[in-house]
Design an enzyme around this catalytic site. Structure first.
Site, PDB file in Angstrom:
ATOM      1  N   LYS A  93       0.858  -1.195   0.000  1.00  0.00           N
ATOM      2  CA  LYS A  93       0.000   0.000   0.000  1.00  0.00           C
ATOM      3  C   LYS A  93       0.886   1.234   0.000  1.00  0.00           C
ATOM      4  O   LYS A  93       1.766   1.384   0.861  1.00  0.00           O
ATOM      5  CB  LYS A  93      -0.818   0.007   1.280  1.00  0.00           C
ATOM      6  CG  LYS A  93      -2.285  -0.267   1.071  1.00  0.00           C
ATOM      7  CD  LYS A  93      -2.993  -0.182   2.404  1.00  0.00           C
ATOM      8  CE  LYS A  93      -4.465  -0.030   2.223  1.00  0.00           C
ATOM      9  NZ  LYS A  93      -5.160   0.019   3.514  1.00  0.00           N
TER      10      LYS A  93
HETATM   11  O1  G3P Z   1      -9.275   0.905   4.532  1.00  0.00           O
HETATM   12  C1  G3P Z   1      -9.081   2.154   5.124  1.00  0.00           C
HETATM   13  C2  G3P Z   1      -9.650   2.178   6.479  1.00  0.00           C
HETATM   14  O2  G3P Z   1      -8.989   1.333   7.361  1.00  0.00           O
HETATM   15  C3  G3P Z   1      -9.869   3.516   7.038  1.00  0.00           C
HETATM   16  O3  G3P Z   1     -11.075   3.413   7.693  1.00  0.00           O
HETATM   17  O4  G3P Z   1     -12.939   4.040   9.092  1.00  0.00           O
HETATM   18  O5  G3P Z   1     -10.597   4.745   9.705  1.00  0.00           O
HETATM   19  O6  G3P Z   1     -11.767   5.785   7.796  1.00  0.00           O
HETATM   20  P1  G3P Z   1     -11.611   4.569   8.623  1.00  0.00           P
END
Ligand code: G3P
Length: 287
Positions: A93
Site C-alpha cells: 500500500k
Molecule cells: O481501509 C481504510 C480504512 O482502514 C480507514 O477506515 O474508518 O478509519 O476511515 P476509517
C-alpha cells in the site's frame, strides 16, 4: 462478483471471517496495526505479519511508512521480499499523495507506484479521496486503488456541521433537501443557479463517499484500466450494498460491517420462531 477483503490487522477477526468462506483478502494500515499491537503488547511484528499472510488465500495489503519516493520504494521492496515468500500474496500500500504540509512535494507516492509497477511489485494506492487521484493511480499502474468512502463523508458532513457517529450512513440527498429549504421562493433561476454553484454540499462535485466510488468505476470502465477499485473506509452495510450495486471490484470491510451485512432483526425473529415450531415428528427426521 464483488470480492470482500477484511479491513483489519486483528488475526482473530481475519481467521473468524475467513472461516465463513466469504473473505477474499486482507487490508491493513499503520492505524490498524497499532490497534492490533495495543491488544497484544510485545508481539513480534514479523511473526504476526507472517501469520496474517498465511491466514488467507488472497491479497494482503501491507503499507509503507515513508513519505519520499526513495523511502517508499525501499520499504515496499523490503515488505515484498520478506513477506511475499510466505504465501505469495503481498500487495504494498502506497499513499497516492504524501504531502503532509503545504509546500511539501506532492508527487512522491505516485512516482513510487510507477517505480514499483516497473519492478513487478503489486501496489494498492491508498488514501484516495478524489476520482482525479484514482485516475492518476491507474495511469501510474497501481494494481488497486482504494477510495476512502467514510472519510469523504466525514469531510462533507463536517463541512456542513452535521453531527455524526463514525458508522452513521451519510445521505447526500438529505443534505440537498436541507439546502433547498434555505432557498427563497422568489429567487430567480439565475440566482438559484448561482447559489447552487457556490453551495458547499459537495467536494468539487462529489456528494458522498459512495458517489466517489461511482465516479471512479465510471472512469476506469471508460478507459478499460486494469486497476481494481477497492471501496475502503466503509463504515456500514448500506455503503457496502451501494458500492456492490455499482459493480465495484472489491470492498474492504471492518469485521463489524461484515457482521451487519449478515444480520437483520427479522432473520433473528424468524430463527426463534422456526426453532420453537419444530414438532417431534420433524425432529425425528434428523435422528
Ligand atoms: O481501509 C481504510 C480504512 O482502514 C480507514 O477506515 O474508518 O478509519 O476511515 P476509517
Amino acid at each position: 462478483c464483488m470480492q470482500i477483503f477484511i479491513d483489519t490487522a486483528d488475526l482473530n477477526e481475519i481467521r473468524e471471517a475467513y472461516s465463513w468462506g466469504i473473505v477474499d483478502g486482507v487490508t491493513t494500515n499503520p492505524s490498524l496495526i497499532k490497534k492490533a499491537v495495543d491488544r497484544r503488547p510485545g508481539l513480534s511484528m514479523r511473526d504476526y505479519i507472517r501469520d496474517i499472510c498465511r491466514s488467507v488465500e488472497g491479497p494482503v495489503s501491507l503499507e509503507v511508512k515513508g513519505v519520499s519516493t526513495e523511502q517508499m520504494v525501499q520499504e515496499a521492496e523490503m515488505l515484498y521480499e520478506r513477506f511475499n515468500p510466505v504465501n505469495g500474496n503481498v500487495v504494498v500500500k502506497v499513499p497516492v499523495c504524501t504531502a503532509m504540509e503545504d509546500g511539501q512535494p506532492l508527487f512522491e507516492g505516485i512516482r513510487a507506484i510507477k517505480t514499483l509497477e516497473g519492478r513487478g511489485i503489486p501496489t494498492n494506492a491508498t488514501l484516495v479521496m478524489t476520482a482525479e487521484q484514482a485516475l492518476m493511480a491507474a495511469k501510474a499502474g497501481a494494481t488497486y486503488a482504494s477510495p476512502f468512502l467514510g472519510r469523504v463523508d466525514d469531510y462533507l458532513r463536517t463541512k456542513l456541521d452535521i453531527a455524526f457517529d463514525k458508522s452513521d450512513y451519510y445521505d447526500p440527498l438529505c443534505a440537498r433537501h436541507l439546502e433547498e429549504q434555505t432557498w427563497e421562493e422568489e429567487a430567480s433561476g439565475a440566482e438559484l443557479y448561482d447559489r447552487l454553484m457556490r453551495s458547499d454540499i459537495s467536494d468539487n462535485g462529489i456528494y458522498s463517499g459512495v458517489d466517489l466510488v461511482d465516479s471512479i468505476v465510471t472512469i476506469y470502465d471508460a478507459y478499460g484500466f486494469d486497476t481494481q477499485v477497492i471501496a475502503a473506509s466503509v463504515r456500514n452495510a448500506r455503503q457496502a450494498r451501494e458500492v456492490a450495486e455499482m459493480g465495484v471490484d472489491i470492498a474492504t470491510l471492518p469485521y463489524h460491517v461484515i457482521e451487519d451485512m449478515l444480520t437483520h432483526p427479522k432473520t433473528l425473529e424468524g430463527m426463534q420462531l422456526f426453532t420453537r415450531d419444530v414438532v417431534p415428528e420433524y425432529e425425528e427426521l434428523f435422528e
